[in-house]
Write a protein that holds these residues in place. Structure first.
Motif, PDB file in Angstrom:
ATOM      1  N   MET A   1       0.847  -1.213   0.000  1.00 35.01           N
ATOM      2  CA  MET A   1       0.000   0.000   0.000  1.00 35.01           C
ATOM      3  C   MET A   1       0.878   1.257   0.000  1.00 35.01           C
ATOM      4  O   MET A   1       2.043   1.190   0.411  1.00 35.01           O
ATOM      5  CB  MET A   1      -0.902   0.007   1.216  1.00 35.01           C
ATOM      6  CG  MET A   1      -0.179   0.387   2.494  1.00 35.01           C
ATOM      7  SD  MET A   1      -1.269   0.999   3.773  1.00 35.01           S
ATOM      8  CE  MET A   1      -2.273  -0.381   4.087  1.00 35.01           C
ATOM      9  N   THR A   3       2.061   4.786   1.327  1.00 38.26           N
ATOM     10  CA  THR A   3       2.044   5.673   2.508  1.00 38.26           C
ATOM     11  C   THR A   3       2.831   6.943   2.125  1.00 38.26           C
ATOM     12  O   THR A   3       3.342   7.033   0.996  1.00 38.26           O
ATOM     13  CB  THR A   3       2.735   5.007   3.723  1.00 38.26           C
ATOM     14  OG1 THR A   3       4.125   4.837   3.389  1.00 38.26           O
ATOM     15  CG2 THR A   3       2.101   3.665   4.045  1.00 38.26           C
ATOM     16  N   GLU A  36      -3.874   1.201  -6.075  1.00 42.04           N
ATOM     17  CA  GLU A  36      -3.168   1.656  -4.861  1.00 42.04           C
ATOM     18  C   GLU A  36      -3.261   3.165  -4.684  1.00 42.04           C
ATOM     19  O   GLU A  36      -3.347   3.663  -3.561  1.00 42.04           O
ATOM     20  CB  GLU A  36      -1.700   1.211  -4.904  1.00 42.04           C
ATOM     21  CG  GLU A  36      -1.532  -0.288  -4.711  1.00 42.04           C
ATOM     22  CD  GLU A  36      -0.077  -0.673  -4.510  1.00 42.04           C
ATOM     23  OE1 GLU A  36       0.800   0.020  -5.061  1.00 42.04           O
ATOM     24  OE2 GLU A  36       0.172  -1.654  -3.789  1.00 42.04           O
ATOM     25  N   GLU A  39      -6.666   3.735  -3.313  1.00 42.26           N
ATOM     26  CA  GLU A  39      -6.689   3.253  -1.929  1.00 42.26           C
ATOM     27  C   GLU A  39      -6.013   4.264  -0.996  1.00 42.26           C
ATOM     28  O   GLU A  39      -6.499   4.538   0.100  1.00 42.26           O
ATOM     29  CB  GLU A  39      -5.979   1.896  -1.851  1.00 42.26           C
ATOM     30  CG  GLU A  39      -5.971   1.269  -0.462  1.00 42.26           C
ATOM     31  CD  GLU A  39      -4.910   0.176  -0.318  1.00 42.26           C
ATOM     32  OE1 GLU A  39      -3.776   0.353  -0.836  1.00 42.26           O
ATOM     33  OE2 GLU A  39      -5.217  -0.847   0.326  1.00 42.26           O
ATOM     34  N   PHE A  40      -4.923   4.861  -1.476  1.00 40.20           N
ATOM     35  CA  PHE A  40      -4.224   5.869  -0.651  1.00 40.20           C
ATOM     36  C   PHE A  40      -5.166   7.038  -0.327  1.00 40.20           C
ATOM     37  O   PHE A  40      -5.287   7.462   0.825  1.00 40.20           O
ATOM     38  CB  PHE A  40      -2.978   6.412  -1.367  1.00 40.20           C
ATOM     39  CG  PHE A  40      -2.403   7.634  -0.694  1.00 40.20           C
ATOM     40  CD1 PHE A  40      -2.730   8.914  -1.139  1.00 40.20           C
ATOM     41  CD2 PHE A  40      -1.577   7.522   0.417  1.00 40.20           C
ATOM     42  CE1 PHE A  40      -2.255  10.048  -0.481  1.00 40.20           C
ATOM     43  CE2 PHE A  40      -1.079   8.645   1.073  1.00 40.20           C
ATOM     44  CZ  PHE A  40      -1.428   9.909   0.620  1.00 40.20           C
ATOM     45  N   SER A  42      -8.403   7.099  -0.342  1.00 41.09           N
ATOM     46  CA  SER A  42      -9.473   6.643   0.552  1.00 41.09           C
ATOM     47  C   SER A  42      -8.943   6.525   1.986  1.00 41.09           C
ATOM     48  O   SER A  42      -9.533   7.060   2.937  1.00 41.09           O
ATOM     49  CB  SER A  42     -10.009   5.306   0.057  1.00 41.09           C
ATOM     50  OG  SER A  42     -10.975   4.822   0.951  1.00 41.09           O
ATOM     51  N   ASN A  43      -7.788   5.884   2.159  1.00 41.90           N
ATOM     52  CA  ASN A  43      -7.181   5.761   3.496  1.00 41.90           C
ATOM     53  C   ASN A  43      -6.903   7.136   4.105  1.00 41.90           C
ATOM     54  O   ASN A  43      -7.154   7.372   5.287  1.00 41.90           O
ATOM     55  CB  ASN A  43      -5.860   4.989   3.424  1.00 41.90           C
ATOM     56  CG  ASN A  43      -6.062   3.507   3.178  1.00 41.90           C
ATOM     57  OD1 ASN A  43      -7.163   2.983   3.380  1.00 41.90           O
ATOM     58  ND2 ASN A  43      -5.022   2.834   2.720  1.00 41.90           N
ATOM     59  N   SER A  44      -6.430   8.044   3.258  1.00 46.37           N
ATOM     60  CA  SER A  44      -6.031   9.368   3.769  1.00 46.37           C
ATOM     61  C   SER A  44      -7.236  10.165   4.264  1.00 46.37           C
ATOM     62  O   SER A  44      -7.090  11.086   5.061  1.00 46.37           O
ATOM     63  CB  SER A  44      -5.298  10.166   2.681  1.00 46.37           C
ATOM     64  OG  SER A  44      -6.217  10.739   1.778  1.00 46.37           O
ATOM     65  N   ASP A  46      -9.821   8.624   5.725  1.00 47.46           N
ATOM     66  CA  ASP A  46     -10.427   7.872   6.836  1.00 47.46           C
ATOM     67  C   ASP A  46      -9.658   8.262   8.100  1.00 47.46           C
ATOM     68  O   ASP A  46      -8.477   7.920   8.253  1.00 47.46           O
ATOM     69  CB  ASP A  46     -10.288   6.366   6.564  1.00 47.46           C
ATOM     70  CG  ASP A  46     -10.831   5.513   7.718  1.00 47.46           C
ATOM     71  OD1 ASP A  46     -11.708   4.691   7.469  1.00 47.46           O
ATOM     72  OD2 ASP A  46     -10.380   5.712   8.872  1.00 47.46           O
ATOM     73  N   ILE A  49      -7.580   5.425   9.884  1.00 48.46           N
ATOM     74  CA  ILE A  49      -6.442   4.904   9.102  1.00 48.46           C
ATOM     75  C   ILE A  49      -5.391   5.998   8.908  1.00 48.46           C
ATOM     76  O   ILE A  49      -4.198   5.780   9.070  1.00 48.46           O
ATOM     77  CB  ILE A  49      -6.916   4.369   7.727  1.00 48.46           C
ATOM     78  CG1 ILE A  49      -7.966   3.267   7.904  1.00 48.46           C
ATOM     79  CG2 ILE A  49      -5.718   3.860   6.920  1.00 48.46           C
ATOM     80  CD1 ILE A  49      -8.595   2.778   6.598  1.00 48.46           C
ATOM     81  N   ALA A  50      -5.879   7.223   8.591  1.00 50.37           N
ATOM     82  CA  ALA A  50      -4.941   8.329   8.333  1.00 50.37           C
ATOM     83  C   ALA A  50      -4.087   8.603   9.563  1.00 50.37           C
ATOM     84  O   ALA A  50      -2.890   8.846   9.466  1.00 50.37           O
ATOM     85  CB  ALA A  50      -5.718   9.579   7.943  1.00 50.37           C
ATOM     86  N   LEU A  53      -1.591   5.638  10.004  1.00 50.91           N
ATOM     87  CA  LEU A  53      -0.511   5.614   9.008  1.00 50.91           C
ATOM     88  C   LEU A  53       0.146   6.973   8.803  1.00 50.91           C
ATOM     89  O   LEU A  53       1.034   7.124   7.977  1.00 50.91           O
ATOM     90  CB  LEU A  53      -1.078   5.101   7.664  1.00 50.91           C
ATOM     91  CG  LEU A  53      -1.606   3.664   7.652  1.00 50.91           C
ATOM     92  CD1 LEU A  53      -2.238   3.335   6.301  1.00 50.91           C
ATOM     93  CD2 LEU A  53      -0.475   2.677   7.952  1.00 50.91           C
TER      94      LEU A  53
END
Ligand SMILES: CC(C)(C)[C@H](NC(=O)Nc1cc(F)cc(F)c1)C(=O)N(CC(=O)NO)CC1CCCC1
Ligand SMILES: [Zn+2]
Length: 186
Positions: A1, A3, A36, A39-40, A42-44, A46, A49-50, A53
């Motif tokens: 993933m 970061t 990816e 996904e980054f 989306s994670n960022s 959240d 998750i943000a 990470l």
């Protein structure tokens, strides 16, 4: 993933290169890169998750920012309210601005960049409305029109494919001087 460690920062030569066209059918690698990148974003966006990470909340990412010099951009622009669907959630391959308004616009607060670890104050004047031609993961060409904040984000990302950074557009002598017909977006 992906970061923040995978995001190259200003000074890295890839950010100043013109990225290569993507060929179709997509390679498994290009398909993976696109997934990816989304996904980054989306994670960022959240919170949990943000925080875990240590991600900066991002609305757009261009492949050169992960040191992949290919014409791929990922966009994840939230809707107006918390539970709204995203305003735009899309990966564009070989995006190209094919037409645009005469009218210009800029964000009131200026711009930043996931690849720039400093504040660079000033208005970044862009087209207020754009028509973008791009290919989807199946290689099908689409045309879409954007305005407002979304148009600004899309232009910021396409700039990255051409080695352009947001501060290249800032007037160093008068960073906040704009013509009176430029729309200032809150
Ligand atoms: C550089 C950063 C400040 C992280 C910027 N985000 C942003 O402006 N606000 C934001 C972020 C969210 F996740 C959700 C939200 F509603 C608002 C951004 O992602 N980019 C993308 C980037 O660096 N792409 O290469 C910079 C923006 C400046 C104007 C357009 C994109
Ligand atoms: Zn950027």
């Amino acid at each position: 993933m992906i970061t923040m460690d995978n995001i190259i920062r200003e000074g890295h030569p890839t950010l100043r290169r013109s990225a290569d066209l993507v060929t179709f059918p997509l390679s498994a690698e290009d398909r993976k890169i696109a997934a990816e990148m989304m996904e980054f974003l989306s994670n960022s966006q959240d919170e949990e998750i943000a925080e875990q990470l240590n991600l900066r909340a991002g609305v757009g990412l261009a492949a050169p920012q992960i040191d992949v010099s290919k014409r791929i951009v990922a966009l994840l622009i939230p809707g107006e309210y918390e539970d709204d669907p995203p305003e735009l959630a899309k990966v564009m391959f070989n995006p190209k601005i094919v037409s645009h308004s005469i009218e210009s616009a800029c964000l009131k607060g200026g711009e930043g960049c996931l690849s720039v670890d400093r504040e660079v104050p000033g208005f970044v004047v862009r087209h207020s409305r754009i028509t973008v031609a791009y290919q989807d993961a199946e290689g099908v060409t689409h045309k879409a029109r954007y305005k407002g904040y979304t148009a600004i984000v899309v232009q910021h990302e396409i700039d990255h494919l051409n080695g352009v950074m947001f501060y290249d557009h800032i007037n160093e002598q008068a960073p906040f001087a704009v013509a009176d017909d430029v729309i200032i977006i809150e």
